[in-house]
Scaffold this motif. Structure first.
Motif, PDB file in Angstrom:
ATOM      1  N   PHE A   1      -2.355   1.954  -7.252  1.00 13.53           N
ATOM      2  CA  PHE A   1      -2.227   1.857  -8.700  1.00 13.53           C
ATOM      3  C   PHE A   1      -3.602   2.026  -9.324  1.00 13.53           C
ATOM      4  CE2 PHE A   1      -1.801  -0.538 -12.722  1.00 13.53           C
ATOM      5  CZ  PHE A   1      -0.678   0.083 -13.253  1.00 13.53           C
ATOM      6  N   ALA A   2      -3.814   3.152 -10.012  1.00 14.01           N
ATOM      7  CA  ALA A   2      -5.107   3.467 -10.624  1.00 14.01           C
ATOM      8  C   ALA A   2      -5.213   2.754 -11.972  1.00 14.01           C
ATOM      9  CB  ALA A   2      -5.257   4.967 -10.792  1.00 14.01           C
TER      10      ALA A   2
ATOM     11  N   ARG B   1      -3.065  -1.750 -17.211  1.00 16.74           N
ATOM     12  CA  ARG B   1      -2.355  -0.487 -17.388  1.00 16.74           C
ATOM     13  C   ARG B   1      -2.931   0.517 -16.401  1.00 16.74           C
ATOM     14  NH1 ARG B   1      -1.294   0.396 -23.844  1.00 16.74           N
ATOM     15  NH2 ARG B   1      -0.036  -1.491 -24.078  1.00 16.74           N
ATOM     16  N   GLY B   2      -2.044   1.410 -15.946  1.00 16.35           N
ATOM     17  CA  GLY B   2      -2.517   2.414 -14.993  1.00 16.35           C
ATOM     18  C   GLY B   2      -1.412   3.325 -14.534  1.00 16.35           C
ATOM     19  N   TYR B   3      -1.762   4.110 -13.524  1.00 14.31           N
ATOM     20  CA  TYR B   3      -0.871   5.147 -12.985  1.00 14.31           C
ATOM     21  C   TYR B   3      -0.723   4.995 -11.473  1.00 14.31           C
ATOM     22  CZ  TYR B   3      -1.929   7.470 -17.410  1.00 14.31           C
ATOM     23  OH  TYR B   3      -2.067   7.767 -18.740  1.00 14.31           O
ATOM     24  N   PHE B   4       0.418   5.385 -10.956  1.00 15.98           N
ATOM     25  CA  PHE B   4       0.593   5.444  -9.503  1.00 15.98           C
ATOM     26  C   PHE B   4       0.096   6.796  -9.041  1.00 15.98           C
ATOM     27  CE2 PHE B   4       3.831   2.165 -10.393  1.00 15.98           C
ATOM     28  CZ  PHE B   4       3.364   1.206  -9.513  1.00 15.98           C
ATOM     29  N   ARG B   5      -0.965   6.785  -8.224  1.00 16.71           N
ATOM     30  CA  ARG B   5      -1.560   8.028  -7.736  1.00 16.71           C
ATOM     31  C   ARG B   5      -2.105   7.832  -6.355  1.00 16.71           C
ATOM     32  NH1 ARG B   5      -4.450   9.562 -13.347  1.00 16.71           N
ATOM     33  NH2 ARG B   5      -2.589  10.375 -14.317  1.00 16.71           N
TER      34      ARG B   5
ATOM     35  N   THR C   1       3.378  10.841 -11.707  1.00 14.18           N
ATOM     36  CA  THR C   1       1.935  10.610 -11.869  1.00 14.18           C
ATOM     37  C   THR C   1       1.511  10.682 -13.329  1.00 14.18           C
ATOM     38  OG1 THR C   1       1.458  12.946 -11.498  1.00 14.18           O
ATOM     39  CG2 THR C   1       1.377  11.492  -9.562  1.00 14.18           C
ATOM     40  N   THR C   2       2.376  11.162 -14.199  1.00 17.08           N
ATOM     41  CA  THR C   2       2.062  11.287 -15.624  1.00 17.08           C
ATOM     42  C   THR C   2       2.532  10.098 -16.451  1.00 17.08           C
ATOM     43  OG1 THR C   2       4.102  12.547 -15.887  1.00 17.08           O
ATOM     44  CG2 THR C   2       2.069  13.814 -15.587  1.00 17.08           C
ATOM     45  N   THR C   3       3.148   9.124 -15.820  1.00 15.28           N
ATOM     46  CA  THR C   3       3.652   7.946 -16.529  1.00 15.28           C
ATOM     47  C   THR C   3       2.684   6.785 -16.360  1.00 15.28           C
ATOM     48  OG1 THR C   3       5.925   8.657 -16.105  1.00 15.28           O
ATOM     49  CG2 THR C   3       5.614   6.370 -16.794  1.00 15.28           C
ATOM     50  N   GLU C   4       2.237   6.232 -17.485  1.00 14.98           N
ATOM     51  CA  GLU C   4       1.357   5.056 -17.463  1.00 14.98           C
ATOM     52  C   GLU C   4       2.231   3.807 -17.537  1.00 14.98           C
ATOM     53  OE1 GLU C   4      -2.636   3.936 -19.748  1.00 14.98           O
ATOM     54  OE2 GLU C   4      -0.865   3.711 -21.020  1.00 14.98           O
TER      55      GLU C   4
ATOM     56  N   THR D   1       0.809  -1.220   0.000  1.00 16.22           N
ATOM     57  CA  THR D   1       0.000   0.000   0.000  1.00 16.22           C
ATOM     58  C   THR D   1       0.844   1.273   0.000  1.00 16.22           C
ATOM     59  OG1 THR D   1      -0.200  -0.040   2.408  1.00 16.22           O
ATOM     60  CG2 THR D   1      -1.929  -1.156   1.152  1.00 16.22           C
ATOM     61  N   GLU D   2       2.133   1.114  -0.290  1.00 17.57           N
ATOM     62  CA  GLU D   2       3.027   2.272  -0.375  1.00 17.57           C
ATOM     63  C   GLU D   2       3.087   2.762  -1.815  1.00 17.57           C
ATOM     64  OE1 GLU D   2       6.662   2.079   2.544  1.00 17.57           O
ATOM     65  OE2 GLU D   2       6.458   0.177   1.455  1.00 17.57           O
ATOM     66  N   LEU D   3       3.123   4.067  -1.989  1.00 18.52           N
ATOM     67  CA  LEU D   3       3.276   4.650  -3.313  1.00 18.52           C
ATOM     68  C   LEU D   3       4.747   4.558  -3.711  1.00 18.52           C
ATOM     69  CD1 LEU D   3       1.406   5.990  -5.347  1.00 18.52           C
ATOM     70  CD2 LEU D   3       2.059   8.180  -4.367  1.00 18.52           C
TER      71      LEU D   3
END
Length: 121
Positions: free
Chosen positions: A104-105, A117-121, A68-71, A45-47
């Protein structure tokens, strides 16, 4: 393994050589955080702050910062749902379908390849 899928910004994140934590081994594509004793595997649960991109030398590990802009594209242990934020697997190389405290969104899921696929946010 976390792989860059696309970037919202055309510039590429600069690679950095960061100190290794004594006694740890690393895998390319592994999600990492930086601690006082060096980089280490990111908790579920860590970013993540970094992704391992190379082994470097005896003292340093080649990493790229997580923006946050990297998929990213990554394998999953159980199919996540699009639009949710899921946790990391304990190996730091995959995601789960668990949404409690997710980081992970998820924006797409490909059941044929077993990847999301997603983003770390």
């Amino acid at each position: 393994m976390f792989k860059v899928s696309s970037r919202a910004i055309a510039d590429v994140e600069p690679f950095q050589v960061l100190p290794k934590k004594s006694g740890e081994t690393y895998t390319v594509g592994e999600a990492l955080i930086l601690t006082a004793s060096g980089v280490t595997k990111c908790g579920a649960t860590e970013l993540p702050q970094y992704i391992c991109v190379g082994q470097g030398d005896d003292n340093g590990l080649v990493c790229m910062p997580v923006l946050t802009t990297t998929e990213f594209e990554v394998e999953y242990t159980a199919a996540p749902t699009i639009g949710t934020k899921v946790t990391l697997h304990t190996d730091g190389l995959q995601v789960t379908a668990t949404t409690t405290s997710g980081v992970f969104a998820v924006v797409s899921v490909n059941a044929a390849t077993g990847k999301a696929r997603g983003y770390f946010r």
